[in-house]
Design a protein around this motif. Structure first.
Motif, PDB file in Angstrom:
ATOM      1  N   ILE A  99      21.054 -11.724  -1.483  1.00  0.00           N
ATOM      2  CA  ILE A  99      22.280 -11.024  -1.084  1.00  0.00           C
ATOM      3  C   ILE A  99      22.179  -9.540  -1.425  1.00  0.00           C
ATOM      4  CG2 ILE A  99      24.737 -10.750  -1.622  1.00  0.00           C
ATOM      5  CD1 ILE A  99      24.901 -13.785  -1.899  1.00  0.00           C
TER       6      ILE A  99
ATOM      7  N   GLU B 120      19.882  -7.698   1.043  1.00  0.00           N
ATOM      8  CA  GLU B 120      20.472  -7.463   2.357  1.00  0.00           C
ATOM      9  C   GLU B 120      21.569  -6.406   2.294  1.00  0.00           C
ATOM     10  OE1 GLU B 120      22.785  -9.859   5.927  1.00  0.00           O
ATOM     11  OE2 GLU B 120      21.415 -10.962   4.611  1.00  0.00           O
ATOM     12  N   LEU B 121      22.375  -6.447   1.245  1.00  0.00           N
ATOM     13  CA  LEU B 121      23.436  -5.445   1.102  1.00  0.00           C
ATOM     14  C   LEU B 121      22.849  -4.051   0.907  1.00  0.00           C
ATOM     15  CD1 LEU B 121      26.019  -7.325  -1.155  1.00  0.00           C
ATOM     16  CD2 LEU B 121      26.228  -6.824   1.291  1.00  0.00           C
TER      17      LEU B 121
ATOM     18  N   LYS C 155      21.932  -2.785   4.232  1.00  0.00           N
ATOM     19  CA  LYS C 155      23.136  -2.400   4.987  1.00  0.00           C
ATOM     20  C   LYS C 155      23.679  -1.069   4.512  1.00  0.00           C
ATOM     21  CE  LYS C 155      24.926  -6.701   6.824  1.00  0.00           C
ATOM     22  NZ  LYS C 155      26.037  -7.648   6.906  1.00  0.00           N
TER      23      LYS C 155
ATOM     24  N   THR D  95      27.348 -10.669   5.521  1.00  0.00           N
ATOM     25  CA  THR D  95      26.244 -11.106   4.654  1.00  0.00           C
ATOM     26  C   THR D  95      26.643 -12.327   3.842  1.00  0.00           C
ATOM     27  OG1 THR D  95      25.274  -8.903   4.470  1.00  0.00           O
ATOM     28  CG2 THR D  95      24.842 -10.427   2.654  1.00  0.00           C
TER      29      THR D  95
ATOM     30  N   HIS E 156      25.144 -16.227   4.059  1.00  0.00           N
ATOM     31  CA  HIS E 156      24.587 -16.833   2.849  1.00  0.00           C
ATOM     32  C   HIS E 156      25.266 -18.177   2.560  1.00  0.00           C
ATOM     33  CE1 HIS E 156      23.496 -17.320  -1.419  1.00  0.00           C
ATOM     34  NE2 HIS E 156      24.776 -17.539  -1.611  1.00  0.00           N
TER      35      HIS E 156
END
Length: 372
Positions: free
Chosen positions: A15, A18-19, A22, A156, A160
Motif C-alpha cells: 500500500i 502504491e501511494l 500516486k 488503492t 487492496h
C-alpha cells in the motif's frame, strides 16, 4: 553457497509503495467510461441521495449496510459515531442548551454538524454501493471511484481490500479518508471557523458533551472516548483508531453493542440509550426551570426527566450545496496511521459523561453567559 530468498512485501508495504507512486504522479484527469458505467454511477448517486436526507436516515443506512456486509467494519463504526452526531444536533433544541445559546448560535452549530454529517455520507456511501456492485458482478469496479469524486487514496485501499480482506486496514483507511475529506470543507472553512469553532471552542471542550463519543450497550452501559482537540486532524484520526479498538477488539462488547444498536432504532434523542434521564416529550410546566435534578447520573426524588427531542421534531431537513471538489491525498506518510498499534481499550466513560451533564445543568440553571 548461500541463497537469499527475497522477502515478500507485507500488504501495508505494498500500500505504501502504491501511494508513494500516486503522490509522485497525481492523476491528470478522468479516464473515459462507457454509457453503461455512467448509468451505474447515476444509480449510485440516486441511491445515496435517497438515504442522505438527515442524520437519522444516514445512521440507519450505515447499520443496514453493516448487517449485510459485516466485513466493512467502518459501516458500524460510522453508525455509532453518527448516532452521536444526532445527539449533538438534538441537544441544541433540548432543555439545557436552549437556555445557554441563542437561536442564531444554535442554528449555526446545527449547520456545522449537519454539513459534516452530510459530506461524509455522500463520500463514503457511494464507495459502499460500488463494493456491493463489485461483489454482485464478481469483479472489482474501483477504477470508477474517481468519477464519484472519491480520493485516489481510497482506490488503492479498496483494491487492496478486494484481495487481502484486511478489515482493520480498510476501516482505519476510511477513518483517515473521511476526516481528511472534512478538513478543508468543514473544519478549515472560514465561515465555520468564525461562526462556530472560534466562538464555541471553550464551550465545546468544557461544557458540552459534544466532545464525548458514546457507545451504548447492554442495560444502561456506556463505553466511549473523549476528543480534546477537535480542530486537530491528527487527533481526530487517532480518536478513530481508539474508537475502533473500543468497538471491535473486545468481541463480547462488540456483540453487545451491535445487539443494542439493532434493538434501539436511532431517533436522535438521548432517550434512546438513557430513558431514565431523558424523554423525547417535555415533562413538567412550560417556562419553569427546576432546581438541580442530577446527582451521580440519577434524578433526584420527584425530578422530571430532561427534554431531548427526536431529530424530526428538532430540525427540518436541509438541502445541501454540492461538495467542494478536490482530492485531499498528497502524501503517502498518511499510511503510517494504518499500523495496528492500538491495544484493546476499555473505553469506560460513564463517570466522565455524568460530570459533564452535571456541569451543563449547573450552567443552564445559573444562566451563565459563557460565550460573551
Amino acid at each position: 553457497m548461500f541463497f537469499w530468498r527475497h522477502r515478500e512485501k507485507t500488504p501495508l508495504e505494498r500500500i505504501r509503495e502504491e501511494l508513494k507512486q500516486k503522490g509522485k504522479n497525481p492523476q491528470a484527469g478522468l479516464a473515459p467510461i462507457s454509457l453503461k458505467e455512467q448509468g451505474l454511477l447515476e444509480e449510485i448517486r440516486k441511491e445515496t441521495a435517497k438515504h442522505n436526507l438527515n442524520n437519522v436516515t444516514r445512521t440507519k443506512a450505515y447499520l443496514d449496510y453493516y448487517l449485510r456486509y459485516p466485513e466493512i467494519q467502518w459501516a458500524f463504526l460510522g453508525h455509532m459515531v453518527s448516532r452521536n452526531g444526532g445527539y449533538s444536533m438534538t441537544d441544541l433544541q433540548g432543555e439545557l442548551l436552549t437556555r445557554l445559546l441563542s437561536k442564531k448560535e444554535r442554528t449555526w452549530f446545527f449547520s456545522f454538524l449537519e454539513r459534516g454529517n452530510w459530506l461524509i455520507f455522500q463520500d463514503v456511501y457511494p464507495q459502499f454501493l460500488l463494493y456491493q456492485e463489485s461483489l454482485r458482478r464478481g469483479k472489482k469496479l474501483f477504477y470508477l471511484l474517481p468519477h464519484l469524486q472519491v480520493s485516489s487514496f481510497m482506490e488503492t485501499i479498496w483494491n487492496h481490500f478486494w484481495v487481502e480482506q484486511d478489515r482493520y486496514i480498510h476501516c482505519i483507511a476510511l477513518v483517515i479518508n473521511e476526516q481528511s475529506y472534512l478538513e478543508k470543507r468543514v473544519i478549515q472553512n472560514p465561515v465555520y471557523q468564525k461562526e462556530v469553532l472560534g466562538k464555541f471552542e471553550f464551550f465545546l471542550q468544557d461544557v458540552l458533551s459534544f466532545n464525548h463519543i458514546l457507545f451504548p450497550y447492554d442495560n444502561k452501559g456506556l463505553k466511549g472516548l473523549t476528543l480534546h482537540q477537535f480542530q486537530s486532524l491528527h487527533e481526530r484520526i487517532l480518536l478513530g483508531k481508539r474508537l475502533y479498538a473500543v468497538l471491535f477488539k473486545n468481541k463480547d462488547i462488540h456483540r453487545q453493542m451491535l445487539a443494542w444498536a439493532k434493538s434501539h432504532p436511532h431517533t436522535g434523542s438521548r432517550k434512546d440509550y438513557w430513558p431514565h434521564l431523558f424523554n423525547s416529550v417535555k415533562e413538567g410546566v412550560p417556562g419553569i426551570f427546576y432546581p438541580l435534578r442530577l446527582k451521580s447520573c440519577r434524578l433526584r426524588k420527584g425530578a422530571s426527566r430532561f427534554y431531548s427531542p427526536k431529530l424530526e421534531n428538532a430540525w427540518k431537513n436541509v438541502s445541501q450545496p454540492e461538495a467542494e471538489a478536490g482530492d485531499w491525498f498528497q502524501d503517502d506518510l498518511v499510511a503510517d496511521y494504518l499500523e495496528d498499534d492500538i491495544e484493546m481499550i476499555d473505553g469506560e466513560i460513564k463517570d466522565e459523561y455524568c460530570k459533564t451533564l452535571e456541569r451543563l445543568e449547573i450552567a443552564a440553571l445559573a444562566k451563565k453567559t459563557i460565550l460573551f
